[in-house]
Design an enzyme around this catalytic site. Structure first.
Site, PDB file in Angstrom:
ATOM      1  CD  GLU A 147      -4.773 -28.721  -2.234  1.00  0.00           C
ATOM      2  OE1 GLU A 147      -5.415 -27.742  -2.688  1.00  0.00           O
ATOM      3  OE2 GLU A 147      -4.858 -29.086  -1.049  1.00  0.00           O
ATOM      4  CE  LYS A 157      -4.622 -27.764   2.161  1.00  0.00           C
ATOM      5  NZ  LYS A 157      -5.710 -28.085   1.202  1.00  0.00           N
ATOM      6  CE1 TYR A 183     -11.526 -22.995   6.066  1.00  0.00           C
ATOM      7  CE2 TYR A 183     -13.112 -22.054   4.535  1.00  0.00           C
ATOM      8  CZ  TYR A 183     -11.820 -22.163   5.002  1.00  0.00           C
ATOM      9  OH  TYR A 183     -10.815 -21.459   4.381  1.00  0.00           O
ATOM     10  CB  CYS A 203      -4.343 -25.209  -0.973  1.00  0.00           C
ATOM     11  SG  CYS A 203      -6.002 -24.717  -1.486  1.00  0.00           S
ATOM     12  CB  SER A 246      -8.781 -22.445  -4.967  1.00  0.00           C
ATOM     13  OG  SER A 246      -9.627 -21.384  -4.627  1.00  0.00           O
ATOM     14  N   GLY A 263     -40.194 -26.037 -23.112  1.00  0.00           N
ATOM     15  CA  GLY A 263     -40.397 -24.747 -23.759  1.00  0.00           C
ATOM     16  C   GLY A 263     -40.266 -23.586 -22.784  1.00  0.00           C
ATOM     17  N   GLY A 264     -40.072 -23.881 -21.498  1.00  0.00           N
ATOM     18  CA  GLY A 264     -39.879 -22.834 -20.489  1.00  0.00           C
ATOM     19  C   GLY A 264     -38.428 -22.375 -20.445  1.00  0.00           C
ATOM     20  CE  LYS A 308     -43.186 -33.285   2.962  1.00  0.00           C
ATOM     21  NZ  LYS A 308     -43.650 -34.643   3.293  1.00  0.00           N
TER      22      LYS A 308
END
Lengths: 583, 583
Positions: B44, B126, B132, B162, B188, B333-334, B552
């Site tokens: 597409e 198309k 959505y 599609c 897709s 280091g995490g 926030k």
């Protein structure tokens, strides 16, 4: 001819605050009853606030709205408003819910309930969903297929919702059903320089429908949008029968004398722009004759007053609807942060406005003195925190040069503002104007830091114009002009290196803003901009700046967002809302 | 029965790069001709890249795409591909352009061109627009109304685009027209844990159409999306005739033996899911018989390999398509920054990966040594810049305490990264995982700073799982496992105050991630999450954290954006694209 006393409730709803919004409805209905009103119309999505974006698909919100509108009908009767007909926007759900591709999850609908005598006597879902510009409603709503005609006091009243008015259909339906009045609840955001398109549209549709048209709109700020009210009643000849003010809540009451309902009714299978007609009789007897009120028509605001009021309204509601009382921002002594200070003082009061002056080694004396003068004139609080020692401590490890060194200063300031915000609970404002943001004359994570940017849509030339206008009205009112004259007259500078001026990096602002208006505001391609007579080299320079800035700005999003689905995009829900999932 | 050699070109298009994308088409067509292919199908919007979002409405891009597809047809013939039939997606415009409410500006269409012998012999727009999830196509495209059936070598081939495949219509049309093959170009995006819904859908539609179905998809990263390829050919009985690998470009060649075209044709006014049929005969003579190739079917990746490869692909294309070569990020280091380091090394090579260790007064010894061990194992570059002196210089003026003091450290680090990025041209990465971002365990303008956040959609429990998996495959390949064992096994800590652990602020990650999966990923309401058996108090705690964090995060957008219209929302155009307005 029968009479009808109509009220348009131009109110400030808050997205997600169903309790507060219901209280607003009751309060205005009681005021309407006190004034002898027969029909009161509230704006689009009154009960839930508008726009909901993807929040519309949350099942818990849909269910709360459905229950809320039923409860509201009962409560209105309990509180003495049973005889009044009230049209109230709310979030509903298509009854036969489908879970299929192309149907928004949970099948939400953008509805209006017609409430009378403690019950909902008619419901209507918006048909034409607003899906361009800032509207994305096809993603969130299932379209309706019905236009209601309700008889009140022997007068037929047709109903259309917002975008439906912009398309053919409702006015034709009103005419076909011989309706004397077409009422239109709206959630229509403010745009500057839009001329009077609303009145022209309303007058055209009233003429097509051969009826009176009543248009009611929200007021108040919602994220980046500002609703400006401007509710209108106009008859088929284009005569304005009533018009409310802009930006402020108002209950506009208009007395109408309208033709009595006839038996005319189109056939059941006739459609008007896809809509079928449904008729409901609430009261067929005309109301007892009474002395009509004089018509009310508010004075229109001047262009500068209108824009300035939109900026004040947007800031005030962003701060308050997000649960803050006070704001904090960098005050450089330049025109942008000074205009923001004036807007903030007008929106929140000087006691809630905190300016921070962060002079660097290259800040001029007048920067500091102009900021102090502004604080003195308005009563806002100004603190000074020099950045030189912090700058030196970074440079001991980093040794940055050129643009990186300039950006470092802007970012040090932002860290200071955010630290003070975290400590004291003020919301941080970003003071950039549209000309500099559009061209990328701004530091990401530096002066661009802030929850809200009051003048982000104001070009630099308009910044000066609004500053002058604000001072002039102060003089007219016998007040001290808030903005120091020196701030308006001095040449603009970012002061990130010695002797720096905006004009080193940007075209003169009058030329720049003219090209930005064509390329950004009016979305013309560069060829069309040149065809308007602008210098091709200038257009090329500005278009390159804008495209590169947009690209850079998008490369550095705010920081990571959380998606509903893996690798999906952030949920599209409003910033400002009060909806909470309760467990 | 007639034979047809079909190729599916699973390629990595770049949004806005019409020249580069056209070159990709030519290159793959030549490879197809070399392999004796009769029909090659591209994904597409091949020529423009996908998704375009609001870029689709730019007139200059529409015009460049329309001219580009014509030029491409001529060029393919010039380069010896005239006999080949090529189906190529591009951006077109509805011929009778309408400027009316409800019609996207400039009437763009999401099209496929059928190219043969230097000309475009059929075009299709198309029909069902994806609107959505991450799709907002109704905003940008005018829907098509036609399904093409083109005859190639005496075989009728139907075409669907599609989303059209997800709705009824195309397969019914294919059956009604007696088409033997239904080809479907797609864009897709990848989703984790989606099971094999594509194959199931393709098999169902093949059965409905009583035909072979060929599904071709994009590969590569685009902003937050990753396209995973996974192109499929399946027959009416559900037998897979060919399937390409995931995430990598590939030209999948499949030999088919199909029923010859019949004269069957539905009547002109018959519609299939709203679509009418248009028939075009390209070549009606069957191709000379030949020896078919064996079918190719790629091995499916395991769940962890699939997700890890998606992360590597997304990062690599974000960096390269945005014009960068190298990245820079904080290495604490995490486990989070260590997994990001492993992904970055796999995506870009160790010479393009720059870790910065910014120990504070409260950083543990193991933080520094674990980061150094990771650098040693992979060869990435690691610099150390302690933040204590800078922290002290801020605190001399600010005297921040509590959370504000913790955030200050995170923000000092971000200023260092951005300074080095500006100076040296590396793109900054944010290392937050989905669990901490979703719950707000992160500092705005601090560790959230970065252009791209590779693991923002990876929950913490999966971070550990992927780290273990990456080490295991290294062992299998006889390589050094990149991730130090100590990094995987130690308890997670933000190290922003002495002795701090994640478990002080958050529920245990296994419980947290299970609730996040239900509440965020699957979008269930809190009542439904509790109904799944989770502890109500835990659900309440997590839902409150998520709602507050989302709120926030949205209050502090990246900084001001520039709107097309006053007070409107930011333009919706992709981050990663190369389209430029030329003057």
């Amino acid at each position: 001819m029968p009479q009808l006393r109509l009220a348009l409730a131009q109110v400030n709803a808050t997205v997600g605050d169903l309790v507060g919004n219901a209280d607003l409805v009751v309060e205005h209905c009681k005021a309407a009853v006190d004034q002898g009103v027969h029909l009161v119309v509230f704006p689009e999505m009154m009960l839930t606030g508008y726009p909901l974006e993807d929040l519309a698909m949350r099942l818990s919100l849909i269910e709360a709205s459905k229950a809320g509108i039923e409860a509201l009908a009962v409560r209105l009767k309990d509180e003495g408003c049973g005889d009044l007909v009230a049209m109230v926007g709310y979030l509903d759900q298509k009854p036969d819910v489908l879970d299929a591709p192309g149907i928004p999850k949970n099948a939400p609908q953008n509805n209006v309930a017609v409430i009378h005598d403690g019950a909902i006597v008619a419901r209507q879902a918006k048909h034409h969903l607003w899906n361009y510009g800032v509207g994305d409603e096809i993603r969130n709503f299932v379209a309706g297929d019905t236009i209601n005609v309700v008889q009140i006091g022997g007068i037929d009243v047709a109903l259309a919702i917002c975008e439906d008015l912009w398309r053919d259909g409702p006015s034709a339906a009103a005419k076909a059903a011989d309706a004397a009045l077409l009422v239109v609840p709206n959630g229509s955001p403010y745009e500057a320089d839009k001329d009077d398109v609303r009145l022209a549209l309303c007058a055209r549709r009233a003429a097509e429908g051969d009826c009176v048209l009543a248009y009611v709109n929200l007021v108040g700020g919602q994220d980046e949008l500002v609703f400006d009210g401007d509710s209108i009643v106009v008859d088929a000849s284009g005569t304005v029968l009533g018009r409310s003010g802009q930006f402020d809540p108002e209950l506009l009451v208009v007395d109408l004398e309208l033709p009595a309902a006839t038996a005319t009714m189109p056939s059941d299978d006739e459609r008007f722009g896809g809509l079928k007609i449904k008729r409901t009789i609430i009261t067929s007897e005309p109301f007892a004759a009474y002395e009509p009120l004089p018509t009310a028509q508010a004075e229109r605001l001047s262009r500068n007053e209108e824009i300035y009021t939109a900026l004040v309204t947007g800031l005030r509601d962003y701060v308050h609807k997000n649960g803050f009382q006070s704001v904090l921002f960098g005050m450089s002594g330049g025109i942008d942060s000074t205009l923001v200070a004036a807007i903030a003082v007008d929106a929140l009061g000087p006691e809630n406005v905190n300016g921070i002056s962060n002079p660097s080694a290259w800040s001029s004396e007048h920067s500091k003195s102009d900021a102090a003068e502004m604080a003195k004139r308005t009563g806002l609080s100004l603190d000074t925190i020099p950045i030189a020692p912090i700058f030196d401590s970074y440079q001991e490890s980093l040794h940055l040069t050129g643009l990186a060194e300039e950006n470092l200063q802007a970012r040090i300031r932002a860290v200071i503002w955010m630290g003070l915000s975290n400590q004291h609970g003020h919301l941080v404002l970003a003071c950039g104007n549209k000309s500099e943001l559009a061209t990328g004359y701004s530091t990401i994570y530096g002066d661009a830091v802030g929850a809200y940017a009051p003048i982000k849509d104001v070009p630099k030339t308009l910044v000066w114009e609004l500053a002058r206008w604000r001072n002039e009205i102060a003089v007219e009112r016998g007040e001290t002009p808030p903005i120091p004259e020196a701030t308006i007259s001095k040449p603009p500078s970012a002061e990130l290196r010695p002797g720096q001026l905006d004009s080193d990096s940007l075209p003169p602002y009058d030329l720049l803003d003219a090209v930005l208006d064509a390329y950004v505001e009016r979305d013309l391609g560069s060829a069309a901009v040149i065809a308007e007579g602008h210098d091709p080299a200038l257009v090329h320079r500005v278009v390159t700046l804008v495209d590169r800035a947009e690209y850079k700005r998008r490369q550095y999003p705010p920081g990571p967002k959380v998606s509903r689905r893996n690798f999906g995009r952030d949920r599209r829900v409003p910033i400002t809302h009060r909806w909470r999932e309760d467990v």
